[in-house]
Write an enzyme that holds these catalytic residues in place. Structure first.
Site, PDB file in Angstrom:
ATOM      1  CG  ASP A   9      24.561  -8.549  28.043  1.00 41.76           C
ATOM      2  OD1 ASP A   9      25.385  -8.935  27.197  1.00 41.76           O
ATOM      3  OD2 ASP A   9      23.615  -9.262  28.457  1.00 41.76           O
ATOM      4  CG  ASP A  11      22.935 -12.044  22.982  1.00 41.49           C
ATOM      5  OD1 ASP A  11      22.043 -11.833  22.159  1.00 41.49           O
ATOM      6  OD2 ASP A  11      24.128 -12.210  22.685  1.00 41.49           O
ATOM      7  CB  ALA A  83      25.360 -21.427   8.762  1.00 41.65           C
ATOM      8  CB  THR A 121      27.541  -7.847  23.824  1.00 40.36           C
ATOM      9  OG1 THR A 121      26.983  -9.127  23.556  1.00 40.36           O
ATOM     10  CG2 THR A 121      27.975  -7.242  22.495  1.00 40.36           C
ATOM     11  CB  THR A 122      30.239 -12.631  24.606  1.00 42.70           C
ATOM     12  OG1 THR A 122      28.925 -13.150  24.698  1.00 42.70           O
ATOM     13  CG2 THR A 122      30.787 -12.375  25.979  1.00 42.70           C
ATOM     14  CG  ASN A 127      24.725 -11.856  16.152  1.00 46.39           C
ATOM     15  OD1 ASN A 127      24.622 -12.060  14.951  1.00 46.39           O
ATOM     16  ND2 ASN A 127      25.130 -12.776  16.993  1.00 46.39           N
TER      17      ASN A 127
HETATM   18  C1  XBP Z   1      25.723 -13.824  25.120  1.00 48.08           C
HETATM   19  C2  XBP Z   1      26.181 -15.060  24.506  1.00 48.08           C
HETATM   20  C3  XBP Z   1      26.215 -15.183  23.058  1.00 48.08           C
HETATM   21  C4  XBP Z   1      25.016 -15.560  22.283  1.00 48.08           C
HETATM   22  C5  XBP Z   1      25.450 -15.953  20.883  1.00 48.08           C
HETATM   23  O1  XBP Z   1      26.367 -13.606  26.372  1.00 48.08           O
HETATM   24  O2  XBP Z   1      26.605 -15.958  25.179  1.00 48.08           O
HETATM   25  O3  XBP Z   1      27.062 -16.260  22.847  1.00 48.08           O
HETATM   26  O4  XBP Z   1      24.376 -16.643  22.893  1.00 48.08           O
HETATM   27  O5  XBP Z   1      26.264 -15.056  20.263  1.00 48.08           O
HETATM   28  P1  XBP Z   1      26.309 -12.165  27.052  1.00 48.08           P
HETATM   29  P2  XBP Z   1      27.324 -15.528  19.149  1.00 48.08           P
HETATM   30  O6  XBP Z   1      24.886 -11.705  27.015  1.00 48.08           O
HETATM   31  O7  XBP Z   1      26.778 -12.383  28.450  1.00 48.08           O
HETATM   32  O8  XBP Z   1      27.213 -11.238  26.260  1.00 48.08           O
HETATM   33  O9  XBP Z   1      26.810 -16.790  18.530  1.00 48.08           O
HETATM   34  O10 XBP Z   1      27.378 -14.405  18.145  1.00 48.08           O
HETATM   35  O11 XBP Z   1      28.659 -15.739  19.825  1.00 48.08           O
HETATM   36 MG    MG Z   2      23.520 -11.377  28.545  1.00 47.45          MG
END
Ligand code: XBP
Ligand code: MG
Length: 249
Positions: A9, A11, A83, A121-122, A127
């Site tokens: 993952d 984030d 943005a 990842t989502t 990013n």
């Molecule tokens: C990560 C998230 C993401 C980030 C923002 O979840 O929830 O939404 O906060 O990313 P995980 P975006 O670690 O479970 O994958 O704004 O690009 O969607």
């Molecule tokens: Mg995460």
């Protein structure tokens, strides 16, 4: 089962991106569009219940600003998110977000051992690219045979879809992989796809339920900076290496 691949993952797992990365980037986007919305660290902790930035904005408006009206709300969400991505990737380019302890060491060890690597990842693909390039290494994107990210599948974590997509692309069985996650939503996704999972918690997720994880740790640890173990037998080890991962598998 032999360990063949590590699935990461992004984030909260590779780097602590949420509180001081995504959150301020959302706020900069709101200000750019003349909105006085302020996602404080505390409020953001609640909004993290929903994965995905666009989904999170929508959830915020629906639940916290029920009277908010916009001529074209779908377009506003899309524009705000574009943005936000611009602000967030600019932060990464400035080197603002370091990797969590042990991540770089484990990636190097896995590459040397010839293990297969993937990102699951989502978060938005831009990013991922920016984090890999600026926080890992210039060529780090090429270290991962699959980068499963963002809207590739419509149902984001906790749905297993992004894991199932990555496993199918890699033509690998989940039992031969270990996933690394930091949150309950991430763990639910990986476990629903049958991938054994190690959780490294952070400030936002430490209180969550991780019963289904092989191990729960403060972080991956370093030889000179041991992890704190919240769940799982580490056999006297205090940092995560391939030997320990094979034991957990
Ligand atoms: C990560 C998230 C993401 C980030 C923002 O979840 O929830 O939404 O906060 O990313 P995980 P975006 O670690 O479970 O994958 O704004 O690009 O969607
Ligand atoms: Mg995460």
């Amino acid at each position: 089962m032999p360990l063949q691949a590590l699935l990461f993952d992004i984030d909260g797992t590779l780097a602590d991106t949420e509180r001081d990365g995504h959150r301020p980037a959302f706020n900069l986007a709101f200000a750019e569009f003349g909105l006085d919305w302020d996602w404080t660290p505390e409020l953001y902790g609640k909004l993290l219940a929903v994965t995905g930035g666009k989904e999170r904005i929508r959830y915020f408006v629906e639940n916290y600003l029920p009277d908010f009206r916009s001529a074209d709300f779908d377009k506003l969400v899309a524009d705000l998110h574009k943005a936000k991505t611009r602000h967030y990737t600019a932060m990464l380019a400035n080197g603002a977000i370091p990797l969590r302890p042990g991540v770089r060491r484990l990636l190097h060890e896995a590459r040397q051992a010839g293990l297969r690597l993937a990102i699951v990842t989502t978060t938005t693909p831009e990013n991922v690219t920016a984090l890999l390039r600026y926080s890992v290494a210039e060529d780090a994107e090429s270290w991962f045979e699959v980068i499963a990210a963002g809207d590739i599948v419509p149902a984001k974590k906790p749905a297993p879809d992004i894991y199932l997509w990555a496993l199918q692309k890699m033509r690998i069985a989940p039992e031969n992989c270990i996933a690394f996650e930091d949150s309950r939503n991430g763990l639910l996704a990986s476990r629903a796809a049958n991938v054994p999972t190690v959780v490294t918690v952070n400030g936002y997720t430490a209180h969550e339920n991780f019963d289904d994880a092989r191990a729960v740790l403060s972080d991956l640890g370093e030889p000179d900076a041991p992890f704190t173990r919240l769940k799982g037998d580490a056999g006297g080890k205090d940092y995560v290496d391939l030997e320990l991962l094979r034991r957990w598998l």
